[in-house]
Scaffold this motif. Structure first.
Motif: not given
Length: 54
Positions: A6-13, A30-33, A49-54
């Motif tokens: 749960x404490x691991x940032x999304x981008x690490x996976x 993707x979400x902000x994570x 193409x990427x749609x991820x909010x900053x």
């Protein structure tokens, strides 16, 4: 699906998930994570193409 602690940032996976994307993938939402330059560059190299909010 790829589970992380749960404490691991999304981008690490994200490496596992991105490696399994079909070759014909054109867009990712993707979400902000998932907002990291590394993820954006990896997807851009695959012309996705990427749609991820900053």
């Amino acid at each position: 699906m790829h589970l992380t602690a749960g404490q691991v940032s999304d981008f690490k996976g994200a490496d596992v998930l991105l490696a399994d994307l079909p070759a014909e993938t054109e867009e990712i939402i993707g979400d902000r994570g998932y907002d990291s330059n590394r993820i954006r560059l990896l997807l851009a190299e695959r012309t996705i193409t990427v749609c991820i909010p900053p």
